[in-house]
Design a protein around this motif. Sequence first.
Motif, mmCIF file in Angstrom:
data_model
loop_
_atom_site.group_PDB
_atom_site.id
_atom_site.type_symbol
_atom_site.label_atom_id
_atom_site.label_comp_id
_atom_site.label_asym_id
_atom_site.label_seq_id
_atom_site.Cartn_x
_atom_site.Cartn_y
_atom_site.Cartn_z
ATOM 1 N N ASP A 1 20.054 -49.506 3.135
ATOM 2 C CA ASP A 1 20.181 -49.976 1.759
ATOM 3 C C ASP A 1 21.563 -50.600 1.600
ATOM 4 O O ASP A 1 22.555 -49.902 1.415
ATOM 5 C CB ASP A 1 19.991 -48.787 0.798
ATOM 6 N N VAL A 2 21.623 -51.923 1.704
ATOM 7 C CA VAL A 2 22.925 -52.607 1.659
ATOM 8 C C VAL A 2 22.926 -53.730 0.625
ATOM 9 O O VAL A 2 21.897 -54.343 0.350
ATOM 10 C CB VAL A 2 23.314 -53.184 3.049
ATOM 11 N N LYS A 3 24.099 -53.988 0.080
ATOM 12 C CA LYS A 3 24.241 -55.090 -0.890
ATOM 13 C C LYS A 3 24.732 -56.359 -0.204
ATOM 14 O O LYS A 3 24.356 -57.456 -0.562
ATOM 15 C CB LYS A 3 25.219 -54.674 -1.999
ATOM 16 N N ASP A 4 25.618 -56.167 0.778
ATOM 17 C CA ASP A 4 26.184 -57.314 1.501
ATOM 18 C C ASP A 4 25.978 -57.084 3.003
ATOM 19 O O ASP A 4 26.841 -56.528 3.673
ATOM 20 C CB ASP A 4 27.676 -57.434 1.172
ATOM 21 N N PRO A 5 24.814 -57.497 3.537
ATOM 22 C CA PRO A 5 24.493 -57.190 4.941
ATOM 23 C C PRO A 5 25.495 -57.735 5.951
ATOM 24 O O PRO A 5 25.775 -57.088 6.956
ATOM 25 C CB PRO A 5 23.108 -57.825 5.146
ATOM 26 N N GLN A 6 26.063 -58.900 5.660
ATOM 27 C CA GLN A 6 27.020 -59.494 6.598
ATOM 28 C C GLN A 6 28.246 -58.609 6.762
ATOM 29 O O GLN A 6 28.667 -58.301 7.876
ATOM 30 C CB GLN A 6 27.438 -60.896 6.106
ATOM 31 N N THR A 7 28.811 -58.184 5.630
ATOM 32 C CA THR A 7 30.033 -57.376 5.647
ATOM 33 C C THR A 7 29.762 -55.926 6.049
ATOM 34 O O THR A 7 30.524 -55.334 6.812
ATOM 35 C CB THR A 7 30.713 -57.396 4.252
ATOM 36 N N GLU A 8 28.669 -55.374 5.530
ATOM 37 C CA GLU A 8 28.405 -53.951 5.734
ATOM 38 C C GLU A 8 27.801 -53.632 7.097
ATOM 39 O O GLU A 8 28.014 -52.548 7.639
ATOM 40 C CB GLU A 8 27.476 -53.427 4.637
#
Length: 275
Positions: free
Chosen positions: A91-98
């Motif tokens: 469950d991520v909001k910013d897949p690139q960063t997270e």
Amino acid sequence: MNGGGNVVCVTGASGYIASWIVKLLLLQGYTVRATVRNPTDAKKTEHLLALDGAKERLKLFKADLLEECSFEEAIKGCDAVFHTASPVKFDVKDPQTELIDPALKGIMNVLNTCKRAPSVKRVIVTSSTSAVCVRQLESTDVVDETFFSDPSLCTKMKLWYPLAKTLAENAAWKFAKENGLDMVVMNPGFIIGPLLQPTLNFSVEIIVDIMNGKNPFNSSHYKFVDVRDVALAHVKALETPSANGRYIMDGPSMKTHDIKEILLESFPDLCLANT
């Protein structure tokens, strides 16, 4: 190779699988250099420092996946490296960063450091079955180690964790082949079993969710593998000269109903919510 006198590095050592790898390595006489983001954070390190053999043969090093060369000190002079460090989130909001940046940049930082360290004879990488199974499959297909998840399908379905693991593993294989690096990759499924760390991790939380009447992946079937088997497989991948390529580690398919039955059998007083 066996433990006595050998020095190995375990990245992300405070994690679920990594903690068990460290435990087994210490029991077998290895000297372990363990990387963590913050060696002074007792919550992340106390359980490692309490392991048998830790006082004599475990040393903690500060390292960050996104920091170039931060693994240099820990890996220098090691015979082998276990790279387990990578975020596990669905469950991520910013897949690139997270997810994607830490997985991809992290593995390249570690492999580049291994390339520069002439003492390193083998690298064992923890990947996932999520880097294997997300692809268009025929109903007759049997998935094996030659299968890789399709990044475009992962992106289309917004499956960011499988995407991160697939991109990282693909980049790792390309680098290993181009640089003659002896690399073995482990691809476990959902992992359960005893926790060494004091915090609940993602895969064990699935069992807790099922106990509470939730179905985190809206699936009627789950496959689990024991963390102790996964950790032992990592160590065997180092100690077995003929080990090469990828290894899928997964258990039999189980219905959520079967999981609850086993829980009730083991813990008769358990109150399980209805799904």
